[in-house]
Design an enzyme around this catalytic site. Structure first.
Site, short mmCIF file in Angstrom:
data_model
loop_
_atom_site.label_atom_id
_atom_site.label_comp_id
_atom_site.label_asym_id
_atom_site.label_seq_id
_atom_site.Cartn_x
_atom_site.Cartn_y
_atom_site.Cartn_z
N SER A 124 -55.25 59.25 -66.69
CA SER A 124 -55.31 58.76 -65.31
C SER A 124 -56.02 59.78 -64.42
CB SER A 124 -53.88 58.57 -64.82
OG SER A 124 -53.86 58.45 -63.43
N TYR A 148 -44.87 61.97 -63.70
CA TYR A 148 -45.76 61.00 -64.37
C TYR A 148 -47.12 61.66 -64.69
CZ TYR A 148 -49.26 57.32 -64.82
OH TYR A 148 -50.33 56.57 -65.26
N LYS A 152 -49.08 62.86 -68.36
CA LYS A 152 -50.46 62.57 -68.80
C LYS A 152 -51.18 63.87 -69.17
CE LYS A 152 -50.43 58.11 -68.31
NZ LYS A 152 -50.38 57.27 -69.49
P1 NAD Z 1 -47.86 48.33 -68.05
O1 NAD Z 1 -46.51 48.83 -67.68
O2 NAD Z 1 -48.23 46.96 -67.67
O3 NAD Z 1 -48.10 48.53 -69.61
C1 NAD Z 1 -47.45 49.51 -70.38
C2 NAD Z 1 -46.80 48.81 -71.55
O4 NAD Z 1 -46.15 49.77 -72.39
C3 NAD Z 1 -45.74 47.79 -71.13
O5 NAD Z 1 -46.02 46.57 -71.77
C4 NAD Z 1 -44.42 48.39 -71.62
O6 NAD Z 1 -43.49 47.39 -71.98
C5 NAD Z 1 -44.90 49.24 -72.78
N1 NAD Z 1 -44.05 50.40 -73.12
C6 NAD Z 1 -43.58 51.34 -72.27
N2 NAD Z 1 -42.85 52.25 -72.95
C7 NAD Z 1 -42.88 51.88 -74.26
C8 NAD Z 1 -42.31 52.40 -75.44
N3 NAD Z 1 -41.52 53.48 -75.42
N4 NAD Z 1 -42.56 51.78 -76.62
C9 NAD Z 1 -43.32 50.65 -76.65
N5 NAD Z 1 -43.87 50.10 -75.56
C10 NAD Z 1 -43.65 50.71 -74.37
O7 NAD Z 1 -48.91 49.38 -67.45
P2 NAD Z 1 -50.51 49.33 -67.40
O8 NAD Z 1 -50.89 49.31 -65.97
O9 NAD Z 1 -51.03 48.31 -68.32
O10 NAD Z 1 -50.83 50.78 -67.94
C11 NAD Z 1 -51.16 51.05 -69.29
C12 NAD Z 1 -51.37 52.54 -69.45
O11 NAD Z 1 -52.39 52.97 -68.57
C13 NAD Z 1 -50.13 53.37 -69.13
O12 NAD Z 1 -50.06 54.45 -70.05
C14 NAD Z 1 -50.43 53.90 -67.73
O13 NAD Z 1 -49.80 55.12 -67.49
C15 NAD Z 1 -51.94 54.07 -67.79
N6 NAD Z 1 -52.57 54.01 -66.47
C16 NAD Z 1 -52.32 52.93 -65.66
C17 NAD Z 1 -52.87 52.91 -64.39
C18 NAD Z 1 -52.57 51.76 -63.46
O14 NAD Z 1 -52.70 51.93 -62.24
N7 NAD Z 1 -52.22 50.58 -63.93
C19 NAD Z 1 -53.71 53.96 -63.95
C20 NAD Z 1 -53.94 55.02 -64.83
C21 NAD Z 1 -53.36 55.04 -66.09
#
Ligand code: NAD
Ligand code: UDP
Length: 337
Positions: A124, A148, A152
């Site tokens: 991120s 958080y 990362k």
């Molecule tokens: P999201 O919460 O929709 O997706 C994450 C998924 O991981 C969910 O489906 C959740 O059920 C699953 N999960 C969480 N912990 C788990 C575990 N221990 N075992 C198995 N599954 C697990 O979030 P997103 O927005 O799709 O983000 C995806 C990734 O991208 C994340 O790592 C997030 O930190 C990163 N990210 C997101 C953003 C954003 O703004 N959306 C920005 C930068 C980075």
């Protein structure tokens, strides 16, 4: 080629899974559904006419992971699974370190055990902390302002250490800016639980009448209209970046770190205006104090992504808002039927 997508039922994971299927990859989605619903994958299957192997499991469970690797020959992993709420991470740091960091360690251990050493990781822009200037390049200093972000940073370092210990590892760290939007069908999108923390879901829920008004956090920043500026990137562009990273993996020596952003910064008020135009709805708002930990401006220098992955964002702010609105207005309660 078979790709394991951890967290594949979530927001970015479901959109990337759709593109992987369309591109002909076999996809295994592994998710514990802590922040997602299997309905997203059902819809991805309906949209693509292809089957996904959907496995309920937790990345912190060695047993769950071993079952997957034992039963499937996996060529590469796209690792989305993780918790992502900044405020919650301040209140529950251990939960975030356990889930994100310990979970990733388990995943890498099992990958190595089964001879799979290719991974694309969801990092991120938060790893840049409060950048000294914008646009942000990949070699800017790194820092974290909350657990958080620190999770990362730790994972990035762990993956770099892995390569040092064994040069067979091939790693792409993708640093996302602000993902927004939805698939153009309006069938899949972002489905935050409870009150959304992020700007666009909050605006969308206000436009659809679920929230009374938006609080604009701060109007005295050093930006063109005083409100915070971010690099919003359409989730389909972001997902395309993952396919490019996957194609690049076999040629990589070591760890490749890439910003995925558009290079364009928009303020909170720019987003409100664009959303009103796209939806034809009013988005009432009021100014509120700055949110603790927020920075004035954050946008990417996307040059390296173009050079190294041949990728650049194609979709603009109007498409981001139109697609968000299509998803929000046809699914006011998200995946809840
Ligand atoms: P999201 O919460 O929709 O997706 C994450 C998924 O991981 C969910 O489906 C959740 O059920 C699953 N999960 C969480 N912990 C788990 C575990 N221990 N075992 C198995 N599954 C697990 O979030 P997103 O927005 O799709 O983000 C995806 C990734 O991208 C994340 O790592 C997030 O930190 C990163 N990210 C997101 C953003 C954003 O703004 N959306 C920005 C930068 C980075
Ligand atoms: N923001 C806001 N009201 C909200 C949510 C967010 O004014 O209800 C602002 C926030 O201060 C920031 C921008 O919108 O300037 C993007 O916030 P978001 O939480 O979506 O992303 P991040 O802060 O992680 O970049």
């Amino acid at each position: 080629m078979t790709v394991l997508v951890t967290g594949g039922a979530g927001y970015i994971g479901s959109h990337t899974t759709l593109l992987l299927l369309e591109a002909g990859y076999d996809v295994i989605v592994f998710d514990n559904f802590s922040n997602a619903s299997p309905e997203s994958i059902k819809r991805v299957e309906a949209l693509t006419g292809r089957k996904v192997t959907l496995i309920e499991g937790d990345i912190r469970s060695r047993e769950d992971l071993e079952k997957v690797f034992l039963n499937h020959a996996i060529d590469a992993v796209i690792h989305f699974a993780g918790l992502k709420a900044v405020g919650e991470s301040v209140e529950q740091p251990l939960r975030y370190y356990e889930n994100n960091v310990c979970g990733t360690v388990q995943l890498c251990e099992v990958m190595a055990e089964y001879g799979c050493r290719q991974i694309v990781f969801s990092s991120s822009a938060t790893v840049y902390g409060d950048p000294h200037t914008t646009p942000i390049k990949e070699d800017f200093p790194l820092s974290a302002t909350n657990p958080y972000g620190r999770s990362k940073l730790f994972i990035e370092e762990i993956l770099r250490d892995l390569y040092v210990s064994d040069s067979a590892w091939k790693v792409v760290l993708l640093r996302y800016f602000n993902p927004v939007g939805a698939h153009e069908s309006g069938r899949i999108g972002e489905d935050p639980s409870g009150i959304p923390n992020n700007l666009l879901p909050f605006i969308a829920q206000t436009a659809v009448g679920k929230r009374e008004k938006l609080s604009v956090f701060g109007n005295d920043y050093d930006t063109h209209d005083g409100t915070g500026v971010r690099d919003y990137i359409h989730v389909m562009d972001l997902s395309e970046g993952h396919l490019k990273a996957l194609e690049k993996l076999p040629q990589i020596e070591g760890v490749l770190t890439v910003n995925l952003g558009t290079g364009q910064g928009y303020s909170v008020l720019d987003m409100v205006k664009a959303f009103e135009k796209a939806s034809g709805q009013k988005v009432p708002y009021e100014f509120a104090p700055r949110r603790s930990g927020d920075i004035a401006k954050c946008y990417a220098d996307p040059t390296f992504a173009k050079e190294v992955l041949g990728w650049e964002a194609k979709r603009g702010i109007d498409e981001m808002c139109e697609d968000t609105w299509r998803w929000q207005s046809s699914n006011p309660n998200g995946y809840q039927l």
